[in-house]
Design a protein around this motif. Structure first.
Motif, PDB file in Angstrom:
ATOM      1  N   CYS A  80       0.340  -9.574  -6.118  1.00 12.73           N
ATOM      2  CA  CYS A  80      -0.515  -9.781  -7.410  1.00 12.73           C
ATOM      3  C   CYS A  80      -0.533  -8.476  -8.311  1.00 12.73           C
ATOM      4  O   CYS A  80       0.033  -7.313  -7.949  1.00 12.73           O
ATOM      5  CB  CYS A  80      -1.900  -9.801  -7.216  1.00 12.73           C
ATOM      6  SG  CYS A  80      -2.358 -11.120  -5.580  1.00 12.73           S
ATOM      7  N   TYR A  82      -3.138  -7.818 -10.497  1.00 15.34           N
ATOM      8  CA  TYR A  82      -4.203  -7.136 -10.145  1.00 15.34           C
ATOM      9  C   TYR A  82      -4.404  -7.455  -8.546  1.00 15.34           C
ATOM     10  O   TYR A  82      -4.645  -8.262  -8.088  1.00 15.34           O
ATOM     11  CB  TYR A  82      -5.487  -7.929 -10.868  1.00 15.34           C
ATOM     12  CG  TYR A  82      -6.758  -7.409 -10.401  1.00 15.34           C
ATOM     13  CD1 TYR A  82      -7.184  -6.095 -10.434  1.00 15.34           C
ATOM     14  CD2 TYR A  82      -7.557  -8.253  -9.634  1.00 15.34           C
ATOM     15  CE1 TYR A  82      -8.354  -5.705  -9.909  1.00 15.34           C
ATOM     16  CE2 TYR A  82      -8.541  -7.929  -8.992  1.00 15.34           C
ATOM     17  CZ  TYR A  82      -9.232  -6.584  -9.052  1.00 15.34           C
ATOM     18  OH  TYR A  82     -10.313  -6.068  -8.406  1.00 15.34           O
ATOM     19  N   PRO A  89     -12.242  -2.241  -8.610  1.00 16.10           N
ATOM     20  CA  PRO A  89     -12.799  -3.753  -9.343  1.00 16.10           C
ATOM     21  C   PRO A  89     -13.124  -3.222 -10.667  1.00 16.10           C
ATOM     22  O   PRO A  89     -13.007  -4.032 -11.461  1.00 16.10           O
ATOM     23  CB  PRO A  89     -13.892  -3.690  -8.605  1.00 16.10           C
ATOM     24  CG  PRO A  89     -14.090  -2.962  -7.188  1.00 16.10           C
ATOM     25  CD  PRO A  89     -13.040  -1.838  -7.443  1.00 16.10           C
ATOM     26  N   THR A  90     -13.291  -2.046 -11.163  1.00 15.88           N
ATOM     27  CA  THR A  90     -13.642  -1.640 -12.573  1.00 15.88           C
ATOM     28  C   THR A  90     -12.567  -1.109 -13.336  1.00 15.88           C
ATOM     29  O   THR A  90     -12.638  -0.272 -14.296  1.00 15.88           O
ATOM     30  CB  THR A  90     -14.775  -0.910 -12.681  1.00 15.88           C
ATOM     31  OG1 THR A  90     -14.531   0.224 -11.712  1.00 15.88           O
ATOM     32  CG2 THR A  90     -16.210  -1.075 -12.057  1.00 15.88           C
ATOM     33  N   LEU A  92      -9.697   0.069 -15.779  1.00 19.64           N
ATOM     34  CA  LEU A  92      -9.487  -0.175 -16.896  1.00 19.64           C
ATOM     35  C   LEU A  92      -8.381  -0.948 -17.277  1.00 19.64           C
ATOM     36  O   LEU A  92      -8.025  -1.536 -18.460  1.00 19.64           O
ATOM     37  CB  LEU A  92      -9.676   1.434 -17.982  1.00 19.64           C
ATOM     38  CG  LEU A  92     -11.289   1.596 -17.587  1.00 19.64           C
ATOM     39  CD1 LEU A  92     -11.131   3.197 -17.927  1.00 19.64           C
ATOM     40  CD2 LEU A  92     -12.098   1.016 -18.023  1.00 19.64           C
ATOM     41  N   ALA A  93      -7.016  -0.401 -16.451  1.00 16.74           N
ATOM     42  CA  ALA A  93      -5.909  -0.844 -16.823  1.00 16.74           C
ATOM     43  C   ALA A  93      -5.222  -1.290 -15.405  1.00 16.74           C
ATOM     44  O   ALA A  93      -5.492  -0.293 -14.291  1.00 16.74           O
ATOM     45  CB  ALA A  93      -4.867  -0.051 -17.454  1.00 16.74           C
ATOM     46  N   LEU A  94      -4.363  -2.354 -15.496  1.00 12.75           N
ATOM     47  CA  LEU A  94      -3.871  -2.529 -14.281  1.00 12.75           C
ATOM     48  C   LEU A  94      -2.327  -1.613 -14.025  1.00 12.75           C
ATOM     49  O   LEU A  94      -1.296  -2.173 -14.120  1.00 12.75           O
ATOM     50  CB  LEU A  94      -3.525  -3.943 -13.995  1.00 12.75           C
ATOM     51  CG  LEU A  94      -4.663  -5.067 -14.097  1.00 12.75           C
ATOM     52  CD1 LEU A  94      -4.326  -6.516 -14.034  1.00 12.75           C
ATOM     53  CD2 LEU A  94      -5.674  -4.818 -13.163  1.00 12.75           C
ATOM     54  N   TYR A 117       4.981  -9.941 -10.727  1.00 14.01           N
ATOM     55  CA  TYR A 117       4.856  -9.516  -9.325  1.00 14.01           C
ATOM     56  C   TYR A 117       5.163  -7.910  -8.900  1.00 14.01           C
ATOM     57  O   TYR A 117       6.051  -7.441  -9.590  1.00 14.01           O
ATOM     58  CB  TYR A 117       5.599 -10.241  -8.509  1.00 14.01           C
ATOM     59  CG  TYR A 117       5.414 -11.871  -8.636  1.00 14.01           C
ATOM     60  CD1 TYR A 117       4.010 -12.288  -8.373  1.00 14.01           C
ATOM     61  CD2 TYR A 117       6.592 -12.734  -8.904  1.00 14.01           C
ATOM     62  CE1 TYR A 117       3.863 -13.685  -8.434  1.00 14.01           C
ATOM     63  CE2 TYR A 117       5.971 -14.000  -9.063  1.00 14.01           C
ATOM     64  CZ  TYR A 117       4.738 -14.572  -9.014  1.00 14.01           C
ATOM     65  OH  TYR A 117       4.221 -15.703  -9.009  1.00 14.01           O
TER      66      TYR A 117
END
Lengths: 188, 431
Positions: A80, A82, A89-90, A92-94, A117
């Motif tokens: 994934c 994310y 979980p919080t 700000l950027a992936l 991916y």
């Protein structure tokens, strides 16, 4: 004097019969144990389907750097963008920014494969077996990240200190020719 | 919007801390095109089993050598060297695991749990020292056991422990053995391994509390010879009894005792018995009555201690994780405690019914009642026999090593003048 000799003899007879009894007893025990014995050694391993990633593996191993590490089964991984095992979980950027990573030691390496991916690898030298990624991956992902005893590190204590502290009974003894309990695709 | 989504996820993570690890495939793995090669999960190999067999071979060789050194060569220096080598091999190289002391529990568990199989090497580790003790005395303690070696090494200024105190303290070892058997037989815990005071020294890491206890043992060990071996070691208890029957054993003098008394203070473990004459008739009659009373006392002690042992079921059974869990769940259900623990959340996630858990726990607790009777009775028997043993008079003409207490360390050899005569003779024969 004759009576005394007899006394000594009686004591020796008693002793000899005790000696013989012990020998027979030990032989019997050996015979019993040969029925209950296995040729190979047994090793400690975590059943990933029972593990709740409580974090005891990090703190209870007798080794300073726990013998338990997180492993990644790539066949189960969703690759994934994310990753609930990698990202806060919080987040700000992936991305691989430290503030966005869940792992306290940065032991998970995120590698781009093809849009969208990403491959996630564990750096075992950094992994401390805290189980944070395991929890995240189990809760929101495929559960491809889970904890395993790494047998190149494990001392195989007679009573594993982590097993004694394991809240879910996930620690089991496994035969040394099948030392890992990896998750399988079909029963994930 | 995305922020909100992640915050939602965050709260969900916190609330679902104990979702069982098995999750369905939420995100099917992608089918990669091109030349992507999926890595495989690494599975580093454990030590090959052959190492365990090497350990057994080394153990057998060390025991044979120790028997030769104590009974034939009679050299304290050689015994000491072998002891150090054992400390290095079994302690620092093999990290002190598995040892014959801990193997007691594997053997007991395999007797009471038919699903548990004990590795053959562990069985041999348990049996070999017993067989050697039955033939040659406690040579395992003398020069093979790493736990004994580390204590023997630090003994610098031995003080003698009074006989009554030593005999009393030794009851602790029996109690320790009893508890270890109880918890191993019920599958609760391996007590001996959990409270091994020296294994942390061998691994140079481990539980801080055990490290401190180990340090205390070593500090006491500076003055009191081998405190763990004498007053706590559960395997030592078994070896003591077998050593009483041993076919050959260590003797202070190589041939005859000349009553010179030089060896009187030689033993740091209080295992040298002085010659004793027969009691006067009055004393003897009194002692006979006392022995008769003590023998009659034994069944009473057995019953009392067995009863006491069975009463302890609520305390002892708490060592079993299932009983502990059931008690916790009960308290949570009754609302007597707030919050949940890791085990209780893990249990609730499995979906088992609470009644099922209670049933299992009460079955286990019943086992503790039975075991409490048997093992408490055993403790009573031990106490009774010990009381009898300290009251029995045995005529002794020479200075002798106590059959049970002598650990064959060889310290007394050089105190004996006859030994020096023997060595002199040997030297002449060689030259």
């Amino acid at each position: 004097m004759a009576e005394k000799n007899e006394n000594v003899n009686r004591r020796q007879l008693l002793k000899k019969s005790c000696f013989g009894g012990c020998l027979v007893g030990l032989g019997g025990l050996a015979g019993f144990l040969s029925g209950r014995s296995r040729a190979g050694d047994t090793l400690w391993q975590i059943d990933p389907y029972k593990c709740i990633a409580c974090g005891n593996c990090e703190t209870h191993c007798v080794l300073e750097n726990s013998a338990v590490k997180c492993v990644q089964v790539y066949e189960l991984c969703g690759y994934c963008d994310y990753c609930p095992g990698f990202h806060e979980p919080t987040a700000l950027a992936l991305d691989t920014g430290a503030e966005n990573e869940l792992c306290p030691t940065g032991a998970i390496k995120r590698k781009f494969v093809s849009e969208p991916y990403f491959q996630y690898d564990i750096d075992e030298a950094l992994c401390i077996a805290c189980g944070k990624c395991v929890k995240g991956c189990a809760a929101f992902g495929n559960g491809s990240l889970f904890l395993q005893v790494r047998h190149d590190r494990c001392l195989n204590c007679n009573e594993c200190s982590i097993a004694a502290a394991c809240p879910s009974g996930a620690f089991t003894r496994v035969p040394s020719d099948k030392p890992y309990l990896l998750k399988k695709v079909d029963n994930a | 919007m995305r922020r909100l989504f992640y915050i939602l996820i965050a709260t969900a993570v916190l609330s679902a801390l104990c979702v069982s690890a098995s999750a369905e495939m939420r995100f099917p793995p992608p089918e990669f095109e091109g030349d992507y090669v999926m890595p495989t999960t690494t599975t580093p190999h454990p030590h090959p089993d052959i190492y365990e067999y090497v350990d057994v071979a080394v153990l057998a060789a060390a025991l044979s050598l120790a028997s030769y050194l104590t009974l034939k060569l009679r050299s304290r220096r050689a015994i000491f060297v072998l002891m150090m080598l054992s400390l290095i091999y079994f302690g620092y190289w093999r990290k002190g695991c598995v040892c014959p002391i801990g193997a007691i529990q594997n053997i007991i568990l395999s007797i009471f749990d038919s699903t548990y199989t004990v590795p053959i090497t562990v069985s041999l580790f348990f049996l070999l020292p017993l067989v050697f003790t039955l033939f040659f005395g406690r040579v395992f303690c003398a020069a093979v056991c790493p736990l004994g070696a580390i204590q023997d090494m630090v003994l610098v200024r031995p003080v003698s422990v009074p006989y009554w105190l030593a005999a009393g303290l030794r009851l602790l070892a029996y109690l320790y053995l009893t508890l270890a058997v109880l918890f191993a037989a019920t599958g609760s815990a391996f007590l001996i391994c959990r409270y091994d005071p020296f294994v942390a020294f061998f691994r140079l890491s481990g539980n801080v509390n055990m490290l401190i206890i180990g340090l205390c043992f070593l500090l006491v060990g500076l003055f009191v010879g081998r405190p763990y071996c004498r007053f706590f070691c559960p395997y030592g208890v078994i070896l003591r009894q077998l050593s009483r029957l041993s076919k050959w054993r260590v003797t202070i003098t190589p041939d005859e005792c000349i009553q010179c008394r030089l060896c009187e203070e030689a033993c740091p473990f209080g295992a040298i018995r002085r010659p004793a004459v027969e009691w006067p008739a009055v004393e003897y009659a009194k002692a006979r009555r006392r022995i008769a009373f003590l023998i009659l006392l034994i069944p009473v002690l057995i019953a009392l201690c067995g009863w006491g042992g069975s009463l302890l079921k609520n305390v002892t059974s708490r060592m079993h994780p299932t009983v502990r869990l059931a008690e916790r769940i009960y308290l949570e259900e009754a609302g007597e405690v707030e919050g949940v623990t890791d085990p209780s959340t893990a249990f609730r996630a499995t979906g088992r019914t609470i009644e099922d858990l209670y049933d299992e726990a009460s079955v286990i607790r019943e086992k503790f009642v039975t075991a409490g009777w048997v093992l408490g009775g055993f403790m009573g028997l031990v106490i009774g026999l010990k009381l009898g043993a300290v009251s029995v008079w045995r005529k002794r003409t020479d200075y002798e090593a106590d059959r049970a207490g002598c650990i064959a360390c060889g310290r007394c050899f050089k105190y004996c003048p006859r030994e020096h005569v023997r060595l002199e003779k040997n030297k002449q024969e060689i030259s």
